[in-house]
Design an enzyme around this catalytic site. Structure first.
Site, PDB file in Angstrom:
ATOM      1  N   LYS A 185      34.302  25.783  46.879  1.00 58.27           N
ATOM      2  CA  LYS A 185      34.251  26.829  45.838  1.00 58.27           C
ATOM      3  C   LYS A 185      35.685  27.097  45.396  1.00 58.27           C
ATOM      4  O   LYS A 185      36.418  27.833  46.024  1.00 58.27           O
ATOM      5  CB  LYS A 185      33.619  28.103  46.418  1.00 58.27           C
ATOM      6  CG  LYS A 185      32.879  28.980  45.421  1.00 58.27           C
ATOM      7  CD  LYS A 185      33.597  29.317  44.136  1.00 58.27           C
ATOM      8  CE  LYS A 185      34.361  30.626  44.242  1.00 58.27           C
ATOM      9  NZ  LYS A 185      35.264  30.849  43.089  1.00 58.27           N
ATOM     10  N   GLU A 260      44.194  31.322  55.466  1.00 63.66           N
ATOM     11  CA  GLU A 260      45.584  31.146  55.045  1.00 63.66           C
ATOM     12  C   GLU A 260      45.811  32.151  53.933  1.00 63.66           C
ATOM     13  O   GLU A 260      45.291  32.006  52.833  1.00 63.66           O
ATOM     14  CB  GLU A 260      45.776  29.697  54.570  1.00 63.66           C
ATOM     15  CG  GLU A 260      47.210  29.254  54.663  1.00 63.66           C
ATOM     16  CD  GLU A 260      47.994  29.567  53.418  1.00 63.66           C
ATOM     17  OE1 GLU A 260      48.313  30.764  53.234  1.00 63.66           O
ATOM     18  OE2 GLU A 260      48.269  28.636  52.656  1.00 63.66           O
ATOM     19  N   CYS A 295      52.070  30.783  48.331  1.00 67.85           N
ATOM     20  CA  CYS A 295      51.828  31.655  49.491  1.00 67.85           C
ATOM     21  C   CYS A 295      53.057  31.725  50.392  1.00 67.85           C
ATOM     22  O   CYS A 295      53.297  32.730  51.041  1.00 67.85           O
ATOM     23  CB  CYS A 295      50.627  31.157  50.272  1.00 67.85           C
ATOM     24  SG  CYS A 295      50.761  29.441  50.703  1.00 67.85           S
ATOM     25  N   GLU A 394      53.263  41.194  48.814  1.00 66.43           N
ATOM     26  CA  GLU A 394      53.322  39.895  48.135  1.00 66.43           C
ATOM     27  C   GLU A 394      53.126  40.089  46.628  1.00 66.43           C
ATOM     28  O   GLU A 394      52.133  40.661  46.203  1.00 66.43           O
ATOM     29  CB  GLU A 394      52.210  38.998  48.686  1.00 66.43           C
ATOM     30  CG  GLU A 394      52.154  37.645  48.032  1.00 66.43           C
ATOM     31  CD  GLU A 394      51.127  36.716  48.685  1.00 66.43           C
ATOM     32  OE1 GLU A 394      49.944  37.079  48.770  1.00 66.43           O
ATOM     33  OE2 GLU A 394      51.528  35.618  49.114  1.00 66.43           O
TER      34      GLU A 394
HETATM   35  N1  LIG Z   1      47.474  32.411  50.169  1.00 69.47           N
HETATM   36  C1  LIG Z   1      47.496  31.933  48.945  1.00 69.47           C
HETATM   37  O1  LIG Z   1      47.844  30.785  48.728  1.00 69.47           O
HETATM   38  C2  LIG Z   1      47.023  32.775  47.822  1.00 69.47           C
HETATM   39  C3  LIG Z   1      47.187  34.137  47.814  1.00 69.47           C
HETATM   40  N2  LIG Z   1      46.755  34.863  46.764  1.00 69.47           N
HETATM   41  C4  LIG Z   1      47.017  36.315  46.746  1.00 69.47           C
HETATM   42  O2  LIG Z   1      45.865  36.952  46.282  1.00 69.47           O
HETATM   43  C5  LIG Z   1      46.153  37.768  45.166  1.00 69.47           C
HETATM   44  C6  LIG Z   1      44.943  37.872  44.271  1.00 69.47           C
HETATM   45  O3  LIG Z   1      44.523  36.607  43.803  1.00 69.47           O
HETATM   46  P1  LIG Z   1      42.956  36.284  43.690  1.00 69.47           P
HETATM   47  O4  LIG Z   1      42.677  35.127  42.833  1.00 69.47           O
HETATM   48  O5  LIG Z   1      42.283  37.558  43.303  1.00 69.47           O
HETATM   49  O6  LIG Z   1      42.642  35.843  45.195  1.00 69.47           O
HETATM   50  P2  LIG Z   1      41.291  35.805  46.004  1.00 69.47           P
HETATM   51  O7  LIG Z   1      41.611  35.812  47.420  1.00 69.47           O
HETATM   52  O8  LIG Z   1      40.357  36.861  45.517  1.00 69.47           O
HETATM   53  O9  LIG Z   1      40.672  34.400  45.577  1.00 69.47           O
HETATM   54  C7  LIG Z   1      40.721  33.229  46.348  1.00 69.47           C
HETATM   55  C8  LIG Z   1      39.341  32.606  46.406  1.00 69.47           C
HETATM   56  O10 LIG Z   1      38.449  33.493  47.055  1.00 69.47           O
HETATM   57  C9  LIG Z   1      37.269  33.644  46.286  1.00 69.47           C
HETATM   58  N3  LIG Z   1      36.659  34.956  46.556  1.00 69.47           N
HETATM   59  C10 LIG Z   1      36.855  36.122  45.897  1.00 69.47           C
HETATM   60  N4  LIG Z   1      36.092  37.097  46.435  1.00 69.47           N
HETATM   61  C11 LIG Z   1      35.410  36.542  47.457  1.00 69.47           C
HETATM   62  C12 LIG Z   1      34.477  37.035  48.422  1.00 69.47           C
HETATM   63  N5  LIG Z   1      34.086  38.302  48.422  1.00 69.47           N
HETATM   64  N6  LIG Z   1      34.003  36.182  49.358  1.00 69.47           N
HETATM   65  C13 LIG Z   1      34.390  34.899  49.390  1.00 69.47           C
HETATM   66  N7  LIG Z   1      35.282  34.385  48.502  1.00 69.47           N
HETATM   67  C14 LIG Z   1      35.775  35.184  47.548  1.00 69.47           C
HETATM   68  C15 LIG Z   1      37.751  33.449  44.871  1.00 69.47           C
HETATM   69  O11 LIG Z   1      36.691  33.162  44.000  1.00 69.47           O
HETATM   70  C16 LIG Z   1      38.732  32.303  45.048  1.00 69.47           C
HETATM   71  O12 LIG Z   1      38.026  31.078  45.088  1.00 69.47           O
HETATM   72  C17 LIG Z   1      47.373  37.128  44.555  1.00 69.47           C
HETATM   73  O13 LIG Z   1      48.107  38.035  43.809  1.00 69.47           O
HETATM   74  C18 LIG Z   1      48.113  36.676  45.780  1.00 69.47           C
HETATM   75  O14 LIG Z   1      48.862  37.754  46.297  1.00 69.47           O
HETATM   76  C19 LIG Z   1      46.102  34.278  45.721  1.00 69.47           C
HETATM   77  C20 LIG Z   1      45.903  32.937  45.674  1.00 69.47           C
HETATM   78  C21 LIG Z   1      46.402  32.074  46.704  1.00 69.47           C
HETATM   79  N1  BAL Z   2      53.110  24.712  48.862  1.00 67.52           N
HETATM   80  C1  BAL Z   2      52.059  25.417  48.823  1.00 67.52           C
HETATM   81  C2  BAL Z   2      50.963  25.902  49.453  1.00 67.52           C
HETATM   82  C3  BAL Z   2      50.406  27.215  49.025  1.00 67.52           C
HETATM   83  O1  BAL Z   2      50.944  27.970  48.242  1.00 67.52           O
HETATM   84  O2  BAL Z   2      49.318  27.537  49.506  1.00 67.52           O
END
Ligand SMILES: NC(=O)C1=CN([C@@H]2O[C@H](COP(=O)(O)OP(=O)(O)OC[C@H]3O[C@@H](n4cnc5c(N)ncnc54)[C@H](O)[C@@H]3O)[C@@H](O)[C@H]2O)C=CC1
Ligand code: BAL
Ligand code: NA
Length: 503
Positions: A185, A260, A295, A394
């Protein structure tokens, strides 16, 4: 503006080896973050589609064409996928840039990494065959024992938008190498290339149901995976709030998760560095590459007081030199933020920092020459204290906050002053000091005299609020395996624990 000749494919959900319209027939618009225009749409799955995909995955595991494959047979599929990705590299990279705002250079590098990651796990799948059954010697004549490594089952892979196809690959490649059946997903903010992965799997003849790809809203299309009784594991990359929800739902079924969850990583710079410009460039790359939507971004610069002023002067010169433009333009080094929601969030972090008394040394606004698109200037913030939001939270945007230190003790305290623990970087030519910091940093990834280089042979993941479990390397494969012990009693003698009634 840079023009692209690449059309946006119109796809359905990829389930059981074919394209299927979502049960509720809903779709979500695709927005190009550099133009703010709708350029297509993706299918929006619901729990009904999740049920169908989980059933397809279970059937794939029960069928010989997937469930009884050797690692070597699975490696052939992985290598074929890698080859197709390279064949379509330029088109896929353009699609990634149109969808997520990534610069074309970074999107092309991602596609190389995607192919290399599939190749790497093809190697590990082959190597798994000789490790599938490991005898264990007990030094007892009466027992023969061994350990089996088996696919864990049906796995749910929930991924983010910052490296859309690459983050999916970090999970899909090892899950398939292990022999699991997977449901991917991707993020609703950038799903195009993940749907193309479905087309690639169809073309290479991956057995139906081995990989299913459901696009849609998180709470509607992904949440049902966490609570599904027939999904055996969730591997997630994304935000802390969503990770918490996934873990809570999975806990009700004692379903394993790996999470992660990003961070607020430090880069500590000492005054003994040989070359200021080299350190400055790493600091820049560590926070502004991928528009800071990383991240592991080293978004807290912790710099020794004695060189702070000179370092910041150079940092400013380098920052002003960054080309901000449409991501498809040549030499673009900073594209837009992925979506209007994320854009507003980043600007709010900057205005909150200002209101809390920090100084915006550079940037903080939309670049003057770009009237449309979710662009933010690379931003450097000073006069930061450790109680400010900008130090603690973050941002996920090109925003660097700076603090100075005098002593090594102070530096390590500042570096570890975070609820997160994904990555930490140190810049110093003192080898022993680097070793002391490697031990003292509270994180899963350490960079010495660099920031961000990532290799698929090495474990990727964090501690504290950055989550737990590891992607990549052999650790990224192990988590998709069930370790099964087999104990056989081989003696002809009775066990003789109970008194036999016939004596
Ligand atoms: N660790 C990382 O690499 C990432 C961190 N982030 C952080 O998250 C913040 C918000 O970004 P979002 O896109 O809103 O992240 P998110 O954590 O909501 O989205 C990531 C994934 O989780 C899914 N998701 C959303 N709600 C869910 C639920 N209740 N159950 C299962 N899956 C669900 C989304 O559809 C997407 O595929 C960013 O500003 C950043 O700080 C965002 C993306 C990547
Ligand atoms: N180098 C990237 C991995 C990440 O942001 O999740
Ligand atoms: Na998009």
């Amino acid at each position: 503006m840079a023009m692209s000749n690449v059309g946006i494919p119109s796809r359905q959900l990829y389930i059981d080896g074919e394209w299927r319209e979502p049960v509720k027939k809903n779709r979500i618009p695709i927005i190009n973050p550099s133009t703010e225009e709708i350029i297509g749409d993706i299918p929006a799955a619901t729990s009904e589609d999740v049920d169908i995909a989980v059933e397809a995955a279970r059937k794939a595991l029960a069928r010989d064409d997937w469930g009884s494959t050797t690692g070597a047979q699975r490696a052939k599929y992985l290598r074929a996928i890698a080859a197709k990705v390279l064949e379509r590299k330029s088109e896929l990279a353009t699609l990634e840039s149109l969808d997520s705002g990534k610069t074309s250079f970074e999107s092309a590098a991602d596609m190389d990494d995607v192919a290399a990651c599939f190749e790497y796990y093809a190697d590990l799948a082959e190597a798994l065959d000789s490790k599938r059954k490991t005898p264990v010697n007990l030094h007892l004549d009466s027992f023969k024992t061994y350990v089996l490594r088996e696919p864990l089952g049906v796995v749910g892979l929930i991924t983010p938008w910052n490296y859309p196809l690459l983050m999916a690959t970090w999970k899909v490649a090892p899950a398939l190498a292990a022999g699991c059946a997977a449901i991917l997903k991707p993020s609703e903010l950038a799903s195009i290339t993940c749907l193309e992965l479905g087309e690639i799997c169809r073309e290479v003849g991956l057995p139906p149901g081995a990989l299913n790809i459901l696009t849609g809203w998180g709470p509607v299309a992904a949440a049902p995976l966490s609570s599904h009784p027939h999904v055996d594991k969730i591997s997630f990359t994304g935000s802390v709030p969503t990770g918490t929800k996934i873990m809570t739902a999975a806990a009700q079924l004692v379903k394993p998760v790996t999470l992660e969850l990003g961070g607020k990583s430090p880069i500590v710079v000492f005054d003994d560095i040989d070359n200021l410009d080299i350190a400055v460039e790493w600091a820049l790359f560590g926070c502004f590459s991928n528009a800071g939507q990383v991240c592991s971004a080293t978004s807290r610069l912790i710099i020794q007081e004695s060189i702070a002023s000179e370092f910041l002067d150079r940092l400013l010169l380098w920052t002003k030199n960054i080309k901000i433009s449409d991501p498809l333009e040549e030499d673009c080094k900073l594209g837009p933020i992925v979506s209007s929601g994320q854009y507003e969030k980043v600007l709010k972090f900057i205005s909150n920092a200002k209101n809390e008394g920090a100084t915006i040394l550079y940037g903080g606004e939309r670049p003057e020459h770009l009237k449309k698109g979710y662009y933010v200037q690379p931003t450097i913030i000073t006069d930061v204290n450790t109680s400010m939001e900008i130090w603690k939270e973050e941002v996920f945007g090109p925003v660097l906050c700076v603090k100075t230190f005098k002593t090594e003790e102070e530096a390590i305290e500042l570096a570890n002053d975070t609820k997160y623990g994904l990555a930490s970087a140190i810049m110093s030519k003192d080898v022993e000091r680097c070793e002391r910091f490697t031990k003292a940093f509270h994180s899963g990834i350490i960079w010495i005299n660099c920031s961000q280089p990532t290799f698929h042979q090495l474990p990727w993941g964090g501690k504290k609020r950055s989550g737990f479990g590891r992607d990549l390397g052999e650790w990224g494969l192990e988590k998709y395996l069930n370790i099964k012990q087999v104990t056989e009693y081989t003696s002809d003698d009775a066990w003789a624990f109970y008194k036999s009634p016939s004596n």
